[in-house]
Motif scaffolding. Structure first.
Motif, PDB file in Angstrom:
ATOM      1  N   ARG A  45      71.861  58.678  -8.201  1.00 28.36           N
ATOM      2  CA  ARG A  45      73.242  59.120  -8.434  1.00 28.36           C
ATOM      3  C   ARG A  45      74.275  58.041  -8.156  1.00 28.36           C
ATOM      4  O   ARG A  45      75.407  58.326  -7.783  1.00 28.36           O
ATOM      5  CB  ARG A  45      73.539  60.395  -7.662  1.00 28.36           C
ATOM      6  N   ILE A  46      73.864  56.804  -8.337  1.00 28.66           N
ATOM      7  CA  ILE A  46      74.797  55.690  -8.268  1.00 28.66           C
ATOM      8  C   ILE A  46      75.460  55.538  -9.634  1.00 28.66           C
ATOM      9  O   ILE A  46      76.648  55.254  -9.734  1.00 28.66           O
ATOM     10  CB  ILE A  46      74.071  54.396  -7.847  1.00 28.66           C
ATOM     11  N   LEU A  47      74.660  55.726 -10.681  1.00 26.59           N
ATOM     12  CA  LEU A  47      75.146  55.733 -12.064  1.00 26.59           C
ATOM     13  C   LEU A  47      74.906  57.113 -12.651  1.00 26.59           C
ATOM     14  O   LEU A  47      74.088  57.875 -12.153  1.00 26.59           O
ATOM     15  CB  LEU A  47      74.404  54.704 -12.926  1.00 26.59           C
ATOM     16  N   ARG A  48      75.605  57.392 -13.747  1.00 29.56           N
ATOM     17  CA  ARG A  48      75.389  58.629 -14.494  1.00 29.56           C
ATOM     18  C   ARG A  48      75.558  58.299 -15.975  1.00 29.56           C
ATOM     19  O   ARG A  48      76.448  57.542 -16.341  1.00 29.56           O
ATOM     20  CB  ARG A  48      76.434  59.663 -14.051  1.00 29.56           C
ATOM     21  N   LYS A  49      74.679  58.839 -16.794  1.00 32.60           N
ATOM     22  CA  LYS A  49      74.802  58.659 -18.235  1.00 32.60           C
ATOM     23  C   LYS A  49      75.558  59.834 -18.822  1.00 32.60           C
ATOM     24  O   LYS A  49      75.294  60.983 -18.487  1.00 32.60           O
ATOM     25  CB  LYS A  49      73.430  58.553 -18.890  1.00 32.60           C
TER      26      LYS A  49
END
Length: 70
Positions: A45-49
């Motif tokens: 959950r550092i990045l999200r698409k």
């Protein structure tokens, strides 16, 4: 997260349109490494698409992971 929350303040949408291969070339790694790390950071959950866009959901954690090691 709500607009006023600290978490929302850390989110950043990556607006530059780059393929994994182009990003890999820019930072000097393989395309596979880029793909693997994006997947891992999404799981953490550092990045999200969002469709074809990537949102940096936790800029502080990403910056800490990418900082040069002493």
């Amino acid at each position: 997260a709500s607009a006023g929350s600290a978490k929302a303040d850390q989110e950043r949408v990556v607006s530059q349109k780059l393929s994994h291969e182009q990003l890999a070339s820019l930072i000097g790694v393989t395309r596979q490494w880029v793909t693997t790390m994006i997947s891992l950071w999404c799981e953490e959950r550092i990045l999200r698409k969002e469709g074809r866009r990537i949102v940096v959901a936790d800029a502080a954690r990403l910056a800490a992971l990418c900082a040069p090691q002493a």
